[in-house]
Design a protein around this motif. Structure first.
Motif, short mmCIF file in Angstrom:
data_model
loop_
_atom_site.label_atom_id
_atom_site.label_comp_id
_atom_site.label_asym_id
_atom_site.label_seq_id
_atom_site.Cartn_x
_atom_site.Cartn_y
_atom_site.Cartn_z
N GLY A 5 -7.67 7.29 2.24
CA GLY A 5 -6.35 7.33 2.85
C GLY A 5 -6.12 8.54 3.73
N THR A 6 -7.08 9.47 3.77
CA THR A 6 -6.88 10.65 4.61
C THR A 6 -7.86 10.69 5.78
OG1 THR A 6 -8.37 11.95 3.22
CG2 THR A 6 -6.01 12.08 2.74
N GLY A 7 -8.95 9.92 5.67
CA GLY A 7 -9.92 9.92 6.76
C GLY A 7 -9.49 8.95 7.83
N HIS A 8 -10.38 8.69 8.76
CA HIS A 8 -10.01 7.78 9.84
C HIS A 8 -10.87 6.52 9.85
CE1 HIS A 8 -7.31 10.80 11.45
NE2 HIS A 8 -8.24 11.67 11.10
N ALA A 9 -11.66 6.37 8.78
CA ALA A 9 -12.52 5.19 8.70
C ALA A 9 -11.64 3.95 8.56
CB ALA A 9 -13.46 5.31 7.51
N SER A 10 -12.10 2.85 9.14
CA SER A 10 -11.32 1.63 8.98
C SER A 10 -11.55 1.08 7.59
CB SER A 10 -11.73 0.59 10.03
OG SER A 10 -12.93 -0.05 9.64
N ILE A 11 -10.51 0.47 7.04
CA ILE A 11 -10.61 -0.07 5.70
C ILE A 11 -11.73 -1.10 5.65
CG2 ILE A 11 -9.42 -1.51 3.99
CD1 ILE A 11 -6.93 -0.02 4.46
N VAL A 12 -11.85 -1.89 6.72
CA VAL A 12 -12.88 -2.93 6.75
C VAL A 12 -14.28 -2.31 6.60
CG1 VAL A 12 -13.95 -4.72 8.17
CG2 VAL A 12 -11.46 -4.50 8.09
N SER A 13 -14.54 -1.22 7.36
CA SER A 13 -15.89 -0.64 7.29
C SER A 13 -16.15 -0.02 5.92
CB SER A 13 -16.10 0.38 8.41
OG SER A 13 -15.29 1.51 8.19
N LEU A 14 -15.10 0.50 5.30
CA LEU A 14 -15.29 1.06 3.95
C LEU A 14 -15.55 -0.04 2.93
CD1 LEU A 14 -12.53 3.81 3.85
CD2 LEU A 14 -15.01 4.16 3.87
N LEU A 15 -14.83 -1.14 3.07
CA LEU A 15 -14.99 -2.23 2.10
C LEU A 15 -16.35 -2.89 2.22
CD1 LEU A 15 -11.42 -3.78 2.10
CD2 LEU A 15 -12.40 -2.09 0.54
N GLU A 16 -16.94 -2.82 3.44
CA GLU A 16 -18.30 -3.35 3.64
C GLU A 16 -19.31 -2.64 2.76
OE1 GLU A 16 -19.65 -3.23 7.65
OE2 GLU A 16 -18.32 -4.86 8.27
N LEU A 17 -18.98 -1.40 2.38
CA LEU A 17 -19.90 -0.64 1.53
C LEU A 17 -19.87 -1.14 0.09
CD1 LEU A 17 -19.12 2.95 2.90
CD2 LEU A 17 -20.89 1.36 3.66
N GLY A 18 -18.94 -2.03 -0.20
CA GLY A 18 -18.88 -2.61 -1.54
C GLY A 18 -18.60 -1.59 -2.64
N LYS A 73 -25.68 2.58 5.32
CA LYS A 73 -25.72 1.30 4.60
C LYS A 73 -26.99 1.17 3.77
CE LYS A 73 -22.79 -1.43 7.58
NZ LYS A 73 -22.87 -2.15 8.85
N SER A 74 -28.11 1.61 4.34
CA SER A 74 -29.36 1.48 3.60
C SER A 74 -29.37 2.42 2.39
CB SER A 74 -30.55 1.71 4.54
OG SER A 74 -31.36 2.75 4.10
N ALA A 75 -28.82 3.63 2.55
CA ALA A 75 -28.73 4.57 1.41
C ALA A 75 -27.88 3.96 0.30
CB ALA A 75 -28.16 5.90 1.87
N ILE A 76 -26.77 3.35 0.68
CA ILE A 76 -25.86 2.78 -0.31
C ILE A 76 -26.50 1.57 -0.99
CG2 ILE A 76 -23.70 1.44 -0.46
CD1 ILE A 76 -22.49 3.74 1.21
N HIS A 77 -27.24 0.80 -0.22
CA HIS A 77 -27.96 -0.33 -0.77
C HIS A 77 -28.96 0.14 -1.83
CE1 HIS A 77 -29.49 -4.40 -0.69
NE2 HIS A 77 -30.70 -3.89 -0.73
N ARG A 78 -29.65 1.23 -1.54
CA ARG A 78 -30.64 1.75 -2.49
C ARG A 78 -29.97 2.29 -3.75
NH1 ARG A 78 -34.42 5.73 0.71
NH2 ARG A 78 -35.63 5.73 -1.21
N LEU A 79 -28.83 2.94 -3.58
CA LEU A 79 -28.09 3.43 -4.76
C LEU A 79 -27.71 2.27 -5.66
CD1 LEU A 79 -25.75 6.11 -3.13
CD2 LEU A 79 -27.68 6.55 -4.67
N LYS A 80 -27.19 1.22 -5.04
CA LYS A 80 -26.75 0.06 -5.82
C LYS A 80 -27.93 -0.59 -6.53
CE LYS A 80 -22.62 -1.29 -3.37
NZ LYS A 80 -22.14 -2.23 -2.35
#
Ligand code: C2E
Ligand code: CA
Ligand code: CA
Ligand code: CA
Length: 279
Positions: free
Chosen positions: A179-192, A160-167
């Motif tokens: 659609g092929t991984g096992h991450a939950s959609i919610v946790s992916l969407l949190e990454l904005g 999250k911190s890495a993504i925050h810095r990129l943004k």
């Protein structure tokens, strides 16, 4: 029986030895490739599904081998990964791709965004952020593609911190192979994320009816309702194009339009495409 047993052991150690020699050869080769500057970027355009204008370009690594020609990433990225050199490859590709991209404008080529693939190793590399703060893609926005699976590899907070810095640097986030991984959609969407790329495994079996169609339709619907751009990758056939268009998918990428190509081939392609598309 004893004898045969020994034989098997010898045979087994012979196999191990052969595997070790093979691994050693691959890693020597990779080091040579790096030393001789043989890792280069290829470019694959993406298209606006409605206007068919070039919507963006994905950068894909290639090994320009002196005798075996252009080799795909699966021939060197796994080795690079195991030698902890994949961050280095990403760094080389980013720099070379941006260097090529600075020429596009003078050739009258309009590329709204440039996307680079970033490995988990690279995301943990402090130099990535330093580099990204120095450079710019003047024609449009710069995006990083992160595999859906990355959310398991990195520690949640570090990711999250890495993504925050990129943004904060103005870089867009794309979730690759969605659609092929096992991450939950919610946790992916949190990454904005700015974009979700539907994996080509989901696109390949697309037909006018069936469960696959419903799945892809629902991903596109999620994108629409949350304002996230949906990119379909591995778009190979006219049927794919028609279905994806009718579902309202914004961006298309695949062999149906263009394969990944060298920097100079991309310039020719883009000029011809723009001329044709503006008629
Ligand atoms: P990816 O990011 O999912 O890239 C899409 C792959 O699908 C590319 O394979 C591309 O050439 C291929 N492709 C595009 N359109 C079509 C199509 O219509 N049909 C089919 N069958 N394939 C299509 P490529 O270039 O072999 O790259 C494989 C993977 O290697 C990439 O998958 C990405 O995960 C990784 N990769 C490539 N370049 C880099 C890089 O610079 N850094 C890192 N970390 N990974 C990279
Ligand atoms: Ca990608
Ligand atoms: Ca992908
Ligand atoms: Ca992939």
């Amino acid at each position: 029986a004893k004898k045969r047993g020994r034989g098997r052991v010898e045979c087994f150690t012979e196999e191990l030895r052969a595997a070790a020699v093979h691994t050693k050869r691959l890693s020597d080769e990779l080091l040579t490739a790096l030393e001789h500057d043989q890792i280069i970027p290829y470019f694959q355009p993406q298209f606006d599904a409605r206007t068919m204008a070039i919507a963006g370009v994905e950068v894909l690594a290639r090994w320009n081998h002196p005798t075996r020609g252009i080799l795909p990433p699966d021939r060197f990225l796994p080795v690079a990964e195991s030698l902890h050199r994949s961050a280095e490859i990403d760094a080389i590709i980013l720099d070379k791709a941006l260097f090529e991209a600075t020429r596009w404008r003078t050739h009258g080529i309009d590329v709204p965004h440039l996307s680079v693939n970033i490995s988990a190793q690279r995301l943990a590399d402090e130099r990535l952020f330093k580099r990204l703060s120095e450079i710019s893609f003047e024609s449009g926005s710069l995006a990083v593609e992160l595999l859906e699976s990355i959310s398991f590899e990195g520690q949640g907070e570090e990711l999250k911190s890495a993504i925050h810095r990129l943004k904060a640097l103005g870089i867009d986030i794309e979730i690759d192979d969605f659609g092929t991984g096992h991450a939950s959609i919610v946790s992916l969407l949190e990454l904005g994320p700015k974009r979700l790329k539907i994996d080509r495994k989901l696109i390949a079996p697309l037909e006018a009816e069936g469960a696959q169609l419903k799945l892809v339709a629902s991903i596109i619907e999620i994108g629409r309702s949350l304002g996230i751009e949906i990119v379909a990758e591995g778009v190979e056939t006219d049927t794919h194009v028609e279905i994806l268009r009718s579902l309202g998918c914004q961006t298309l990428q695949g062999y149906a339009f263009a394969k990944p190509m060298s920097a100079s081939d991309f310039i020719t392609f883009a000029q011809e495409w723009q001329a044709e598309n503006s008629k």
